[in-house]
Design a protein around this motif. Structure first.
Motif, short mmCIF file in Angstrom:
data_model
loop_
_atom_site.label_atom_id
_atom_site.label_comp_id
_atom_site.label_asym_id
_atom_site.label_seq_id
_atom_site.Cartn_x
_atom_site.Cartn_y
_atom_site.Cartn_z
N LYS A 19 126.34 5.43 73.63
CA LYS A 19 127.47 5.18 74.82
C LYS A 19 126.87 5.27 76.13
O LYS A 19 126.48 4.45 76.14
CB LYS A 19 126.71 7.01 75.44
N ASP A 20 127.59 4.48 77.07
CA ASP A 20 127.86 3.61 78.13
C ASP A 20 128.58 4.86 79.39
O ASP A 20 129.51 4.33 78.99
CB ASP A 20 127.83 1.99 77.80
N ARG A 21 127.67 4.54 80.24
CA ARG A 21 128.41 5.17 81.66
C ARG A 21 129.81 6.13 81.27
O ARG A 21 130.90 5.84 81.52
CB ARG A 21 128.89 4.38 82.47
N HIS A 54 141.08 1.76 72.79
CA HIS A 54 140.99 0.49 71.77
C HIS A 54 140.19 0.85 70.30
O HIS A 54 139.32 1.75 70.02
CB HIS A 54 139.67 -0.98 72.58
N HIS A 55 140.77 -0.03 69.32
CA HIS A 55 140.50 -0.01 67.93
C HIS A 55 139.80 -1.53 68.01
O HIS A 55 140.68 -2.67 66.87
CB HIS A 55 140.99 0.50 66.68
N CYS A 56 138.36 -2.29 67.96
CA CYS A 56 137.91 -3.48 67.72
C CYS A 56 137.43 -3.89 66.53
O CYS A 56 137.08 -2.67 66.09
CB CYS A 56 137.51 -3.56 68.82
N PHE A 57 137.54 -4.78 66.40
CA PHE A 57 137.31 -5.26 64.85
C PHE A 57 136.53 -6.90 64.14
O PHE A 57 136.44 -7.60 65.36
CB PHE A 57 138.40 -4.70 63.54
N TYR A 103 136.31 5.13 73.26
CA TYR A 103 137.26 6.47 74.69
C TYR A 103 136.23 5.96 75.62
O TYR A 103 135.50 5.52 76.68
CB TYR A 103 136.77 7.83 73.66
N PHE A 104 137.44 5.84 76.41
CA PHE A 104 136.98 4.94 77.83
C PHE A 104 136.95 6.46 78.84
O PHE A 104 137.03 7.14 78.80
CB PHE A 104 138.56 4.26 79.05
#
Length: 201
Positions: A19-21, A54-57, A103-104
């Protein structure tokens, strides 16, 4: 330098959360053998996380590691896929995929923040799965009469060969992977069996 007899991969799936911010990055690691395997993993995660932003990979395939792909899936270029691949490569893994679902949380993290977040999420999930060494295999197709079944299977088991496919009728068809390190021994043994045909795949 001689070619290696083994490659490093993972044989379990795992996930970790970073988690970040307010933003949540959930990283998943999968052992994959093909691009199709990988596509199944992405589809599954898109179903599980339909509301994710986003689904980054990144993935790397093949014992030589020559097949790879990265995706930032809408994040700024170079902030997600590359850092994820960097973590796979730092452990010298192949046949491995890492997908990070984001998740933004409302606060923009900026390019350095995103790189750090995707890198950390990928590193965390890869720490959870043990690295395994697997033999690099050479594939063969064997054709033989059913009466030779026991003889053939004894060699397959004795030398740690893998069975990729089998058709057992009166006439048998067996696709096997022979560990490169034991290739000469296995071929010698198989060639001793009369009326067995061997095709290299």
């Amino acid at each position: 330098m001689s070619e290696p007899d083994y490659y490093q991969t993972i044989d379990k799936t795992a996930f970790a959360e970073y988690k970040d911010r307010g933003s949540k990055f959930i990283a998943y690691a999968f052992p994959v053998l093909s691009v199709d395997d990988f596509k199944q993993c992405v589809l599954r995660l898109k179903k599980e996380h339909p509301k994710a932003n986003h689904h980054c990979f990144a993935y790397r395939l093949g014992w030589d590691g020559n097949t790879f792909r990265v995706s930032d899936d809408g994040e700024p270029s170079g902030t997600a896929g590359r850092p994820i691949l960097g973590q796979i490569d730092s452990k010298a893994l192949t046949n491995t995929a890492v997908i990070v679902v984001r998740y933004f949380g409302g606060t923009l993290l900026g390019v350095p923040g995103l790189i750090q977040a995707y890198k950390s999420a990928a590193a965390m999930v890869l720490q959870l799965v043990p690295v395994v060494q697997k033999p690099i295999e050479v594939m063969f197709e064997l054709q033989f009469d059913y009466t030779l079944m026991n003889e053939v299977m004894m060699i397959v088991k004795q030398y740690g060969c893998s069975v990729a496919a089998q058709e057992m009728q009166l006439f048998c068809l067996l696709k096997i992977g022979v560990p490169k390190a034991r290739l000469q021994e296995v071929m010698y043994k198989l060639e001793e069996i009369h009326s067995l045909t061997i095709h290299t795949l």
